[in-house]
Design an enzyme around this catalytic site. Structure first.
Site, short mmCIF file in Angstrom:
data_model
loop_
_atom_site.label_atom_id
_atom_site.label_comp_id
_atom_site.label_asym_id
_atom_site.label_seq_id
_atom_site.Cartn_x
_atom_site.Cartn_y
_atom_site.Cartn_z
N ARG A 44 1.06 -1.07 -0.19
CA ARG A 44 -0.18 0.37 -0.21
C ARG A 44 1.19 1.10 -0.10
NH1 ARG A 44 -3.63 0.45 5.48
NH2 ARG A 44 -4.78 -1.47 3.88
N ARG A 66 -1.89 6.63 9.21
CA ARG A 66 -1.30 5.91 8.02
C ARG A 66 -1.77 7.51 7.40
NH1 ARG A 66 -3.41 0.97 8.03
NH2 ARG A 66 -2.35 -0.13 9.85
N LYS A 124 -3.58 1.16 14.88
CA LYS A 124 -3.33 2.31 13.58
C LYS A 124 -3.77 4.07 14.11
CE LYS A 124 -5.73 0.00 11.41
NZ LYS A 124 -6.61 -1.05 10.68
N LYS A 179 -5.62 7.71 12.37
CA LYS A 179 -5.75 8.08 10.70
C LYS A 179 -6.48 9.58 10.70
CE LYS A 179 -7.31 3.64 9.23
NZ LYS A 179 -8.51 2.72 8.51
N CYS A 184 -15.19 -3.09 -0.72
CA CYS A 184 -13.77 -3.34 0.31
C CYS A 184 -13.51 -4.67 -0.54
CB CYS A 184 -14.00 -3.67 2.06
SG CYS A 184 -14.32 -5.01 2.35
N CYS A 225 -7.97 -11.34 1.76
CA CYS A 225 -7.81 -10.40 3.06
C CYS A 225 -7.79 -11.93 3.85
CB CYS A 225 -8.91 -9.29 2.98
SG CYS A 225 -8.99 -8.89 4.23
N CYS A 285 -16.26 -8.46 6.12
CA CYS A 285 -16.17 -8.41 7.78
C CYS A 285 -16.17 -7.11 8.43
CB CYS A 285 -14.87 -9.01 8.09
SG CYS A 285 -13.42 -7.90 8.96
N CYS A 291 -13.26 -1.72 6.89
CA CYS A 291 -12.86 -1.34 5.69
C CYS A 291 -13.15 0.01 4.09
CB CYS A 291 -12.22 -1.73 5.38
SG CYS A 291 -10.66 -2.53 6.10
FE1 SRM Z 1 -8.71 -1.47 6.37
C1 SRM Z 1 -7.41 -4.08 8.19
C2 SRM Z 1 -7.73 -3.22 3.00
C3 SRM Z 1 -9.90 1.05 4.84
C4 SRM Z 1 -10.30 -0.60 9.17
N1 SRM Z 1 -8.29 -3.80 5.59
C5 SRM Z 1 -7.18 -4.28 7.15
C6 SRM Z 1 -6.63 -5.95 6.13
C7 SRM Z 1 -5.23 -4.44 5.58
C8 SRM Z 1 -6.49 -7.04 6.18
C9 SRM Z 1 -5.36 -7.24 7.28
O1 SRM Z 1 -5.24 -6.52 8.45
O2 SRM Z 1 -5.06 -8.40 7.55
C10 SRM Z 1 -7.41 -5.13 4.68
C11 SRM Z 1 -6.67 -5.50 3.42
C12 SRM Z 1 -7.14 -6.71 2.39
C13 SRM Z 1 -6.37 -6.65 1.22
O3 SRM Z 1 -6.76 -7.65 1.06
O4 SRM Z 1 -5.67 -5.58 0.03
C14 SRM Z 1 -7.45 -3.81 4.32
N2 SRM Z 1 -8.53 -1.32 4.36
C15 SRM Z 1 -8.60 -2.38 3.64
C16 SRM Z 1 -9.19 -0.77 2.60
C17 SRM Z 1 -7.66 -1.46 0.68
C18 SRM Z 1 -10.39 -1.57 1.65
C19 SRM Z 1 -10.54 -1.05 0.38
O5 SRM Z 1 -11.47 -1.40 -0.15
O6 SRM Z 1 -10.58 0.14 -0.19
C20 SRM Z 1 -8.81 0.64 2.42
C21 SRM Z 1 -7.28 0.68 2.90
C22 SRM Z 1 -6.89 1.79 3.48
C23 SRM Z 1 -5.54 2.66 3.25
O7 SRM Z 1 -5.29 2.80 1.89
O8 SRM Z 1 -5.08 3.04 4.53
C24 SRM Z 1 -8.69 -0.06 4.60
N3 SRM Z 1 -9.92 -0.19 6.84
C25 SRM Z 1 -10.42 0.72 6.05
C26 SRM Z 1 -10.48 1.66 6.63
C27 SRM Z 1 -11.85 3.10 6.50
C28 SRM Z 1 -10.89 4.19 6.25
O9 SRM Z 1 -9.42 4.34 7.13
O10 SRM Z 1 -11.93 5.14 5.96
C29 SRM Z 1 -11.70 1.05 7.99
C30 SRM Z 1 -12.30 2.38 8.82
C31 SRM Z 1 -11.51 3.24 9.74
C32 SRM Z 1 -11.23 2.45 10.75
O11 SRM Z 1 -10.19 2.22 10.35
O12 SRM Z 1 -11.73 2.74 11.83
C33 SRM Z 1 -10.65 0.18 8.02
N4 SRM Z 1 -8.74 -2.42 8.61
C34 SRM Z 1 -9.72 -2.14 9.31
C35 SRM Z 1 -9.45 -2.87 10.78
C36 SRM Z 1 -9.89 -2.17 11.96
C37 SRM Z 1 -9.56 -1.76 12.64
C38 SRM Z 1 -10.49 -1.02 14.14
O13 SRM Z 1 -10.11 0.20 13.96
O14 SRM Z 1 -10.95 -2.64 14.03
C39 SRM Z 1 -8.89 -4.25 10.02
C40 SRM Z 1 -7.96 -5.14 11.31
C41 SRM Z 1 -7.33 -4.08 12.47
O15 SRM Z 1 -6.76 -3.24 11.94
O16 SRM Z 1 -7.45 -4.92 13.08
C42 SRM Z 1 -8.22 -3.46 8.48
FE1 SF4 Z 2 -10.69 -7.53 4.74
FE2 SF4 Z 2 -12.56 -6.82 6.66
FE3 SF4 Z 2 -11.55 -4.87 5.61
FE4 SF4 Z 2 -12.72 -5.90 3.90
S1 SF4 Z 2 -13.61 -5.14 5.82
S2 SF4 Z 2 -10.70 -5.90 3.53
S3 SF4 Z 2 -12.82 -8.68 4.44
S4 SF4 Z 2 -10.59 -6.55 7.16
#
Ligand code: SRM
Ligand code: SF4
Length: 566
Positions: free
Chosen positions: A75, A144, A208, A210, A423, A429, A468, A472
């Protein structure tokens, strides 16, 4: 009495990592496996990448006792999502040569590459660096990618906002040279000079962090969903400062009501010259008070709910030279992007391109390649996974139009689809419980058929799906949210505000595609008949009593009765 709880495993890994080096460099030389050492897979996140495996192949390879099909997702860090056409061509070349041939725009205005084999990691990083791009702190327990509203049609305000996004991003970067040493073979810090992390600390943040910046009336970055957001306040055509929003966050875990999405609180206002200081101090309060024992309870939203908002504000004010002033008035109208051509200043124009779920491949990739080769304007990634071709000079507009048409990129898209986000989920993922990116387009087609029946095809309703509950695609602030439970099965949430200021509520638990269509169709019909002037779908379902209004993160689970509970 303060109860000391043991630090989480990640704290130990960070602490022992020699400022994020671990044994990553050594792991890259182990050709006998496609993977890295377990502890290093936590550290690589700070370098901007995750180890993954192809989940479509997992069972079969398991049967054959083969190693999982390991690959990596990288990323980028692109503050405000802005790249030049030359950089776009570089990204595309790396996607073709070092990854799976696609570019994935994310919900944080950047690019993800998928399917990278271990041996391709270093060439990819070096290729990015040659184009003045990097992946530092794109993931991990750090600040981030800083996202910002995309508004090139307001050039002066937009320049100020996107510069601020870049400056905050740079200010909060880790200071360790680990990334440069491992990926660019930079010499180790000379003479053993002591590196330090004055802002983030030597074990970085608890979790993290943001940041987003918005320019009302468009909430295209979803300001209430991030740890920290800044809302630009414009008076007489100039930004006089920013309202400060804290404690937003989406992630939760099914069946664990102590985890919850939370909409951020507006806590005050600061002048533009203080915005970086405010960001830094909020980060340091979280650094010092965030939970380092339980990663599911470590985001700023929980720190705030534990200590109370007033206490949090006073901690922030104690660290600031100036103090936060009372918040100023603002108004948002939508979270969506603008599509098609928008005229700008000085004859320039901007084209908002719909990119379904952010995945760029095939004809779209070819079309964007040809447009980038014209060498004009900028490519701006939005927080809704779309792309704006910004600042196209008048003399090039016809050429761009012709290329868009030749590649089928100028087709109109219905209101639901252009307000949809999914997502990534399967197959990359590791946390996905259900499909998302590969499924939502078909579901939207089915829902569009119903909307058509009621004359609603062009009405914008935000719909977001995740595989899930991590959130995201920010599903809990959309009008229709779908959150994966198991393959083919989702929880259906309704009642978020169209402009992103209110969380939605659980409406149906464990529903499949047919049940989702069956649940939504009568609501579309009654909305079409009963809506008041301009009433949004998310507001209607609350007024009609379909779901209750959610006001804060803590009451997100309030209507989870035994019948529908998690
Ligand atoms: Fe996310 C984890 C994809 C934005 C909340 N996110 C992941 C991971 C890295 C899975 C992992 O930990 O193994 C995913 C990778 C999937 C893949 O195969 O590419 C993933 N997140 C994404 C993306 C690519 C979704 C998308 O389709 O665009 C976004 C990449 C953002 C970036 O460029 O940095 C993405 N993730 C978000 C957002 C939205 C935002 O930031 O505006 C959130 C919700 C906002 C927040 O953070 O509260 C988000 N991602 C999470 C979480 C839950 C965090 C939490 O506080 O509980 C995880 C899991 C974790 O961190 O344990 C996670
Ligand atoms: Fe993966 Fe869950 Fe984030 Fe979708 S919402 S990219 S399934 S961690």
């Amino acid at each position: 009495m303060v109860i000391e709880r043991p630090l989480s495993a990640n704290e130990r890994i960070k602490s022992a990592s020699n400022l994020l080096r671990g044994t990553i460099a050594e792991g890259l030389t182990h050709a006998e496996t496609g993977a890295l050492a377990d502890d290093d897979t936590q550290l690589t996140k700070f370098h901007g990448f995750y180890q993954q495996d192809d989940r479509d192949l997992r069972a079969e390879r398991g049967k054959q006792r083969m190693e999982k099909a390991f690959s990596f997702m990288v990323r980028m860090r692109v503050p405000a999502g802005i790249v030049t056409p030359k950089q776009w061509l570089g990204i595309e070349k790396l996607a073709r040569e070092r990854a799976n041939g696609t570019i994935r725009l994310t919900t944080r205005e950047t690019v993800q590459f998928h399917g990278i084999l271990k041996g391709n990691l270093q060439p990819l990083m070096q290729g990015l660096h040659a184009d003045l791009l990097d992946t530092i702190a794109a993931c991990g327990d750090v600040n981030r990618n800083v996202i910002a509203t995309v508004a090139p049609w307001e050039p002066l305000l937009y320049a100020q906002i996107s510069d601020l996004a870049r400056d905050i991003s740079v200010h909060l970067l880790p200071r360790t040279r680990a990334w440069h040493e491992i990926w660019l073979n930079e010499e180790k810090v000379a003479g053993g000079a002591i590196e330090d992390e004055p802002i983030l600390g030597r074990t970085y943040l608890p979790r993290k962090f943001k940041i987003a910046i918005a320019l009302p009336p468009h909430n295209d970055v979803d300001v209430f969903a991030h740890d920290l957001s800044l809302i630009a306040i414009v008076e007489n055509g100039a930004i006089v400062g920013y309202n400060v929003v804290v404690g937003g966050g989406m992630g939760m875990t099914h069946g664990e009501p102590e985890t919850y999405p939370r909409a951020g609180d507006v806590i005050g206002f600061c002048k533009p010259e203080h915005a970086i200081e405010v960001a830094e101090k909020i980060v340091t309060v979280q650094r010092d008070h965030g939970d380092r024992s339980n990663r599911k309870h470590a985001r700023l939203k929980y720190t705030i709910d534990e200590m109370g908002l007033e206490q949090f504000i006073s901690f922030v004010n104690e660290r600031l030279v100036m103090k936060l002033e009372p918040a100023r008035a603002y108004r948002f109208v939508s979270t969506g992007d603008r599509f098609g051509w928008v005229d700008g200043a000085g004859g320039a124009a901007h084209f908002g391109l719909f990119v379904e779920n952010g995945r760029i491949k095939g004809r779209m990739m070819e079309g964007l390649h040809a447009i980038a080769e014209l060498g004009v304007g900028r490519f701006v990634m939005t927080a809704n996974q779309n792309l704006v071709l910004a600042d196209i000079p008048a003399g090039s507009r016809q050429d761009v139009e012709a290329l868009l048409a030749a590649h089928g990129l100028d087709q109109p898209v219905g209101g639901l689809r252009r307000s949809a986000m999914a997502c990534v989920a399967l197959p990359t993922c590791g946390l996905a419980l259900a499909e998302s990116e590969r499924y939502l387009p078909d579901l939207v087609t089915r829902l569009e058929d119903q909307l058509e029946r009621f004359g609603l095809r062009d009405d914008e309703i935000t719909i977001r799906m995740t595989g899930c509950p991590n959130g995201c695609a920010r599903p809990y602030v959309s009008e229709i949210g779908l959150v994966g439970r198991t393959p083919g099965v989702y929880n259906l949430y309704l009642g978020g505000a169209h402009e992103g200021s209110r969380l939605n509520k659980l409406h149906r638990r464990d529903v499949d595609g047919d049940e989702i269509v069956a649940a939504l169709t009568p609501l579309f019909e009654s909305w079409a008949k009963e809506r008041t002037d301009g009433e949004r779908f998310g507001d209607y379902v609350i007024r009609a009593g379909i779901v209750q209004e959610t006001t804060a993160g803590l009451n997100f689970h309030d209507n989870l009765s035994a019948e529908v509970g998690n």
